[in-house]
Design a protein around this motif. Structure first.
Motif: not given
Length: 249
Positions: A32, A54, A56-58, A79-80
């Protein structure tokens, strides 16, 4: 840790966006990303550092300064690693505190570019499929949607023009007014673009996946005045352009 290239420094301050990598669920090989925005003073000392995440993936792909000396960071969130990546804008105050965090719409994006609008809002260019699909969105100073325009082009960069419009670089090159109406649309591809000191625009395109690496000059109507190949026509990549006071590039 993966770093983006630094922005052009202001006289007294430099802002960097750093993409930090955190490992989660190592047995499944899930990685992530969080966004780290750091501001340095003229002596290279850290003024502030803000982590945006978050779980997730940012990812951050662009940043612009705001009239109050804060910043708007554009990028994407998912989200992934295999999930849909949505466009995102995060607004920071001058001290790096998050004022708001907006996911714009349901586009699945590769990258997002951003620039400020004269009214204090922002115009965001979304690269949806890296080929022939993009979207331009106007949001106000609070991140609320104003208008959306779908454009038949990947969009990789956006800059403001002197008359209040905007120029978009991508698989096609566009000029839009403040309401998102296309005023001209040219078939040549560009990777980035900037306004020329004497009027018109300087653009560049890199060799992969384009047919050649070149720099070209456009007049205010989007007509190509000249174009010049640079380096290897098949695999070259231009990473920076500079125009000196004599207008040499």
């Amino acid at each position: 840790m993966k770093s983006c290239a630094p922005l052009s420094p202001a006289l007294a301050m430099i802002v960097l966006i750093v993409l930090s990598i955190a490992i989660a669920g190592c047995s499944e090989g899930v990685v992530s990303y969080d966004i780290l925005v750091t501001k340095f003073d003229a002596g290279g000392h850290t003024a502030w550092s803000t982590k945006i995440g978050s779980g997730n993936q940012n990812l951050a792909t662009a940043v612009t300064e705001t009239p109050d000396a804060g910043y708007a960071v554009a990028g994407l969130v998912a989200d992934s690693p295999r999930a849909t990546a949505y466009p995102r804008v995060v607004r920071l105050d001058p001290d790096g505190r998050v004022l708001w965090d907006r996911t714009l719409d349901l586009s699945d994006v590769y990258s997002v570019a951003i620039t400020g609008a004269p009214d204090g809002g922002f115009v965001v260019a979304q690269n949806i499929n890296n080929f022939d699909s993009g979207k331009v969105s106007k949001i106000d100073a609070d991140g609320q949607p104003v208008w959306n325009r779908t454009i038949d082009s990947a969009l990789r960069a956006i800059i403001p023009a002197r008359d209040g419009g905007f120029v978009l670089a991508g698989s096609r090159t566009f000029y839009i007014d403040a309401n998102g109406t296309i005023l001209w649309n040219r078939s040549f591809s560009s990777t980035s673009i900037r306004e020329a000191a004497g009027g018109g625009f300087i653009a560049e395109r890199s060799g992969v996946p384009y047919p050649d690496t070149s720099v070209f000059y456009l007049d205010n109507n989007g007509t190509v005045v000249w174009t010049t190949p640079v380096g290897s026509r098949e695999s070259g990549k231009i990473t920076s352009l500079f125009e000196d006071p004599t207008r040499d590039i």
